[in-house]
Enzyme design. Sequence first.
Site, short mmCIF file in Angstrom:
data_model
loop_
_atom_site.label_atom_id
_atom_site.label_comp_id
_atom_site.label_asym_id
_atom_site.label_seq_id
_atom_site.Cartn_x
_atom_site.Cartn_y
_atom_site.Cartn_z
N LYS A 157 0.88 -1.18 0.00
CA LYS A 157 0.00 0.00 0.00
C LYS A 157 0.91 1.22 0.00
CE LYS A 157 -4.06 1.86 2.35
NZ LYS A 157 -4.82 2.29 1.20
N ALA A 158 1.51 1.43 -1.16
CA ALA A 158 2.56 2.43 -1.32
C ALA A 158 1.98 3.72 -1.88
CB ALA A 158 3.62 1.89 -2.28
#
Length: 292
Positions: A157-158
């Site tokens: 979840k960048a």
Amino acid sequence: MAAQPFDDRDGWVWLDGEFIPHRNAKVHVLTHALHYASAVFEGERAYGGVVFKGHEHSLRLQKSAKILGFQVPASAEDIDAAKSELIKKQGFENCYLRAIAWRGSEQMGVAAKRDDVHVAISAWEWGDYFADKMKGVRLMIAPWRRPAPDTSPWNSKAAGLYMICTLSRHAANDAGFDDAIMMDWRGQIAEGTGANIFFVRDGVLHTPFPDCFLNGITRQTVIALAKARGIEVQERAIWPSELATFEEAFLTGSAAEITPIREIAGLAFKPGKMTEQLMTEFSALTRRKNAV
Ligand code: PMP
């Protein structure tokens, strides 16, 4: 009245192991994450003062960082404890939480191994993700696709992966829609810009297989709820040509919870029995104090 900006609020932020006054939680302009998107984050909700699946979110934050090649400078247990303490300090019962870990200012340039890593958690009261949630949202097809797995760290979840989400959401809003659904690099249906997607046909749930986008914690919760009720769930490739055959559709996410969909690019969906049943069960589960 304009909404209170996020950097000008009362309360507390947990930053690198300490609670500091909300307005002091600042970073320098020469921060690696700001220039090169070297940040990972979590979006979570607390119900009745308890973070829903909080530990899973803490573990995902660490996993996301590992995929980007850095380590969150706090254990999952420390992060869990900080979240609970923060909610208490803020006096919130129901709120949204945002944890973020990022590379700092020791090194500027593409290489970042010498940068210290920081971690912070904030919380705020946030109602429905969509203004018209209960009526069902209208989605258009996003102008951007989810990238192929060998072109992005897709299961992190960048922060960087949200560039195309924001562009897609803006395109949808500019065209009068609530949000967009994104196809993947192959042209299969992938997900929303900040939520996963499900469809219903003949009492069966269908959802795209998460092989190039986030396998959301809410997505996994909904699949488990459905299976526990004996509902068949098919995780598979779904092509846009199938859209017209589905009766119901909904989005899932920590912020979006379960949001019924009433239109996708001119095709109508009716928030029906299955969506309602899952919404009821999901809200019962999230409000159960020990639902972790
Ligand atoms: N996809 C994207 C792009 C998201 O931002 C989110 C929200 N984190 C999700 C899916 C749903 O994930 P979760 O249910 O874990 O919040």
